[in-house]
Design an enzyme around this catalytic site. Sequence first.
Site, PDB file in Angstrom:
ATOM      1  N   LYS A  13       0.811  -1.211   0.000  1.00  0.00           N
ATOM      2  CA  LYS A  13       0.000   0.000   0.000  1.00  0.00           C
ATOM      3  C   LYS A  13       0.852   1.271   0.000  1.00  0.00           C
ATOM      4  O   LYS A  13       0.599   2.192  -0.771  1.00  0.00           O
ATOM      5  CB  LYS A  13      -0.881  -0.042   1.245  1.00  0.00           C
ATOM      6  N   ARG A  89      -7.943   3.659  10.476  1.00  0.00           N
ATOM      7  CA  ARG A  89      -7.757   2.227  10.727  1.00  0.00           C
ATOM      8  C   ARG A  89      -8.959   1.618  11.436  1.00  0.00           C
ATOM      9  O   ARG A  89      -9.036   0.393  11.581  1.00  0.00           O
ATOM     10  CB  ARG A  89      -6.550   2.011  11.650  1.00  0.00           C
ATOM     11  N   ARG A 128      10.580 -13.059   4.465  1.00  0.00           N
ATOM     12  CA  ARG A 128      11.540 -11.972   4.617  1.00  0.00           C
ATOM     13  C   ARG A 128      12.651 -12.346   5.602  1.00  0.00           C
ATOM     14  O   ARG A 128      12.391 -12.934   6.643  1.00  0.00           O
ATOM     15  CB  ARG A 128      10.786 -10.738   5.133  1.00  0.00           C
ATOM     16  N   ARG A 161      12.551 -11.276  11.466  1.00  0.00           N
ATOM     17  CA  ARG A 161      12.110 -10.307  12.474  1.00  0.00           C
ATOM     18  C   ARG A 161      10.893 -10.863  13.190  1.00  0.00           C
ATOM     19  O   ARG A 161      10.082 -11.575  12.605  1.00  0.00           O
ATOM     20  CB  ARG A 161      11.720  -8.977  11.818  1.00  0.00           C
ATOM     21  N   ARG A 172      -2.060 -10.001  12.952  1.00  0.00           N
ATOM     22  CA  ARG A 172      -2.206  -8.628  12.436  1.00  0.00           C
ATOM     23  C   ARG A 172      -3.248  -8.580  11.322  1.00  0.00           C
ATOM     24  O   ARG A 172      -4.027  -7.638  11.228  1.00  0.00           O
ATOM     25  CB  ARG A 172      -0.860  -8.121  11.891  1.00  0.00           C
TER      26      ARG A 172
END
Length: 214
Positions: A13, A89, A128, A161, A172
């Site tokens: 985004k 949000r 990642r 991470r 999330r």
Amino acid sequence: MNIVIMGPPGAGKGTQASVIAGKIDAKHLSSGDLLREAVASGSDLGKSVKKVMDSGALVSDDLMIDLIMDVVMKLVADSKGFLLDGFPRTLVQAEALNEKFADAGVQIDKVINLDVKSETIVQRLSGRRVCTKCKSVYHVDSLPPKVKGICDNDGEELIIRSDDQEAVIRQRLKIYDDSTFPILDFYSKSQEVFQVSGELQMDEVTGKILEALS
Ligand SMILES: [Zn+2]
């Protein structure tokens, strides 16, 4: 043109918002950047933001909306549009922002929802790998290091991470889904919400968004 762009974390985004803003000569307003810029400016609003952030608390909706209105009114004065990314949000934020916009005679022209399947996002984010030494970011599929698990630059071992752990990503995404559906529903009462698939290549997604805006 005034645009709100929505999309789950990992949907690309921010990247899309920044590219689109350049193409339609609107200002990209990312909530994170707005906070950082306000603090850096040393304005009264910025000082209030800094106080909250230093205390470790979350910036309140009211303060965030004041920040947005501050920038938006300057853009309106310059006859420039904006592209809002990362805010609202929650439904409460969307309603409060709409009220302020209505009072100020500011209209949201388009709402874009970047639609990406949870599985795609999990695959993108959980692949990642980062180097803690030089901060380089790799991806096991799309940007692998020359030697598996090792940084190209300094031979350091790559890590995942904590934000990129699959369980954390799924949590999330769930929070995002739960809070976003009511926002899209709210906007769709007053205007069309454009669904754009974020599953395609980056430049193809940009093309689809521009199509929706034209
Ligand atoms: Zn490194």
